[in-house]
Design a protein around this motif. Structure first.
Motif, short mmCIF file in Angstrom:
data_model
loop_
_atom_site.label_atom_id
_atom_site.label_comp_id
_atom_site.label_asym_id
_atom_site.label_seq_id
_atom_site.Cartn_x
_atom_site.Cartn_y
_atom_site.Cartn_z
N HIS A 88 8.18 0.56 -39.77
CA HIS A 88 7.80 0.93 -38.40
C HIS A 88 8.15 2.38 -38.09
N CYS B 282 -1.00 -3.11 -39.96
CA CYS B 282 -0.47 -4.33 -39.32
C CYS B 282 0.12 -5.29 -40.34
N THR C 21 3.20 -1.13 -39.97
CA THR C 21 2.81 -1.13 -38.56
C THR C 21 2.61 0.26 -37.96
N SER C 22 1.47 0.43 -37.34
CA SER C 22 1.20 1.55 -36.45
C SER C 22 -0.09 1.25 -35.70
N GLN C 23 -0.14 1.62 -34.45
CA GLN C 23 -1.36 1.42 -33.68
C GLN C 23 -1.47 2.47 -32.59
N ASP D 280 4.72 2.69 -33.00
CA ASP D 280 5.28 2.56 -34.34
C ASP D 280 4.56 3.50 -35.32
N GLU E 169 3.84 -10.40 -33.20
CA GLU E 169 3.95 -10.52 -34.64
C GLU E 169 3.86 -11.98 -35.08
N HIS F 230 1.39 -8.08 -38.31
CA HIS F 230 2.67 -8.02 -39.04
C HIS F 230 2.77 -9.13 -40.08
N SER G 134 6.62 -6.62 -31.63
CA SER G 134 6.84 -6.67 -33.07
C SER G 134 8.08 -5.85 -33.34
N ASP G 135 9.08 -6.33 -34.01
CA ASP G 135 9.25 -7.63 -34.68
C ASP G 135 10.20 -8.49 -33.84
N SER H 185 3.53 -6.23 -42.88
CA SER H 185 4.98 -6.05 -42.87
C SER H 185 5.46 -5.43 -44.18
#
Lengths: 301, 301
Positions: free
Chosen positions: A65, A8, A20-22, A34, A230, A268, A209-210, A10
């Motif tokens: 991302h 999370c 970023t990845s979730q 992402d 973000e 982010h 995001s973003d 940037s």
């Protein structure tokens, strides 16, 4: 609904922070959102089963991302995957991935479906009997979408004591849950409202995001259970927001407050900051229910 | 000559092992060799100064040697780099990198020079007054080169006591080191061989990953100071070598022995093995001077 933050921060991956990845688990789906560089390692670290990922949503094609996607696709191949994979992202994503697969002479043995996005308005891009996924157009330096994940309303909830009072046969339960009234053997009609409660409230998750501060999306994300928005900058650097197409913590909180969401999760963060708790402090001046994302953190709603 | 192993495992990055990348310091150059996913984080972890990397050599376009390159280039840009970067690798590398820079609307502010390789024979691809770099054609499943880094011979070594005996002025030292004789004021000629020793022996490093067993390269890498040769498999899986285009530890050692190299470093281990020391044991049955690479390990020669 369970959200696992793989990364999370940037810009660039660092020794202890990931871009970023979730992973969103909702109604038995595992959606990857992402895919910055290092995502496949973060998935392993967080013990997410690779084979359960069937849909990947990419907001935009900035590296933080997106640069982990080709590695993840290649690893799926090396692991012998045979189930289809669906990738949703901006136009160009297909060319970028397939070119690299071609150059490495490593085409996948599993079906790889690209869903390239070009619309500038909200668009439903995935739907089954339990969930919908809709794009949330975002204002960034390049074409960028957030994603709104929403459960579909379930069945009405049977009040067992009431049903048993009327000695209604179990064979009718299914139709009662679907909202049907019941006609007893003596001809008496029992209205559905007497036998059931409303379906449990649907849960929803909006990933944004973003984006620069933009009220246009407020109507679409109104009253979502959770909003990830973000917040790249603190107030001390808010002058950078417009130029870079990012938001401050207070701007994220203002969107959350105007959309009356359940919980706001911030993320982010610019890597210039040591202490991410300050993001929460600043956001709390506008909105109460604020959480700060961090790599490896898991939220259950 | 200093070699830092950033990653030396094959196939996919994992929580505690990285795919191929290494840093060679030779005669004040910092050469980055291969760039699997996560290389930029490994560079940070090993405290390699990003700005000192001016030349990157990519052996082939399989992901475990290449997927970290786009992220590293992007990070150079984000860090405000302005010095040129030279990338040497198979044809196609330019398209893969520039397409992703284009899609992310993130063209570099620094000059980015691609040197695309297509030759099937050895080729000098870099040369300055101190070092040459030559391709070593390798036999793999796709077009693949190793790289031979070789110092150029330095100046002759002045024997200070001798020079002072003859009361030779310091102004002549430079020409003596270059091999010139000295004429004294009385007309006597002192031959250079009396005043100097041979230059110190040149050091050389041959990087050979990935390749099946192939004796064709032996002549080219004869008597190098250090040979890094892939050894993906142990004897227990040697039947996989031919099919996958890889070598066993014993095959790597056989090449080292036939080329009479100074030291053999093994790497590119299949991730199926827990204990990489066994690679050394097997290689030692053929060749004595064997080291095992491991992530974060530094070799000085």
């Amino acid at each position: 609904m369970k959200l696992t933050i793989l990364g999370c921060y940037s810009a660039t991956p660092r020794t202890f922070t990931n871009p970023t990845s979730q992973v969103l688990e909702i109604n038995n789906h595992i959606f990857l959102i992402d895919c910055g560089e290092g995502t496949q390692v973060a998935l392993r670290r967080n013990k997410v089963k690779f084979s359960r990922i069937k849909h990947i949503f990419i907001s935009h094609l900035h590296g933080d991302h997106f640069f982990g996607l080709i590695g993840l696709v290649s690893t799926f191949r090396l692991l012998g995957r045979d189930t289809p994979l669906h990738i949703y992202g901006p136009q160009g994503i297909k060319e970028a991935i397939t070119l690299q697969l071609k150059l490495s002479n490593s085409w996948t043995d599993f079906p790889l479906h690209f869903h390239e996005l070009t619309h500038t308005g909200p668009e439903i891009i995935f739907e089954d009997e339990k969930v919908t996924v809709q794009t949330i157009p975002l204002q960034h330096r390049v074409y960028c979408n957030g994603f709104l994940f929403r459960e579909k309303p379930g069945e009405r909830q049977l009040v067992l004591s009431k049903v048993q009072n009327y000695d209604i046969d179990i064979a009718y339960y299914r139709s009662i849950k679907k909202g049907k009234d019941v006609v007893l053997e003596n001809g008496e009609v029992i209205p559905n409202s007497e036998l059931t409660l409303d379906p449990r409230p649907v849960k929803s998750y909006a990933f944004c995001s973003d984006t620069r501060y933009d009220e246009a999306k407020i109507e679409q994300i109104k009253e979502v259970t959770v909003l990830y928005h973000e917040s790249t900058f603190l107030e001390s650097h808010k002058h950078l927001c417009a130029k870079t197409g990012h938001s401050s913590a207070i701007e994220a909180a203002t969107i959350a407050q105007k959309a009356n969401v359940g919980t706001l999760i911030l993320g982010h963060y610019s890597t210039r900051y040591e202490n991410i708790e300050i993001f929460k402090d600043e956001a709390n001046t506008v909105f109460d229910h604020v959480e700060v994302a961090d790599d490896g953190k898991v939220f259950e709603f």
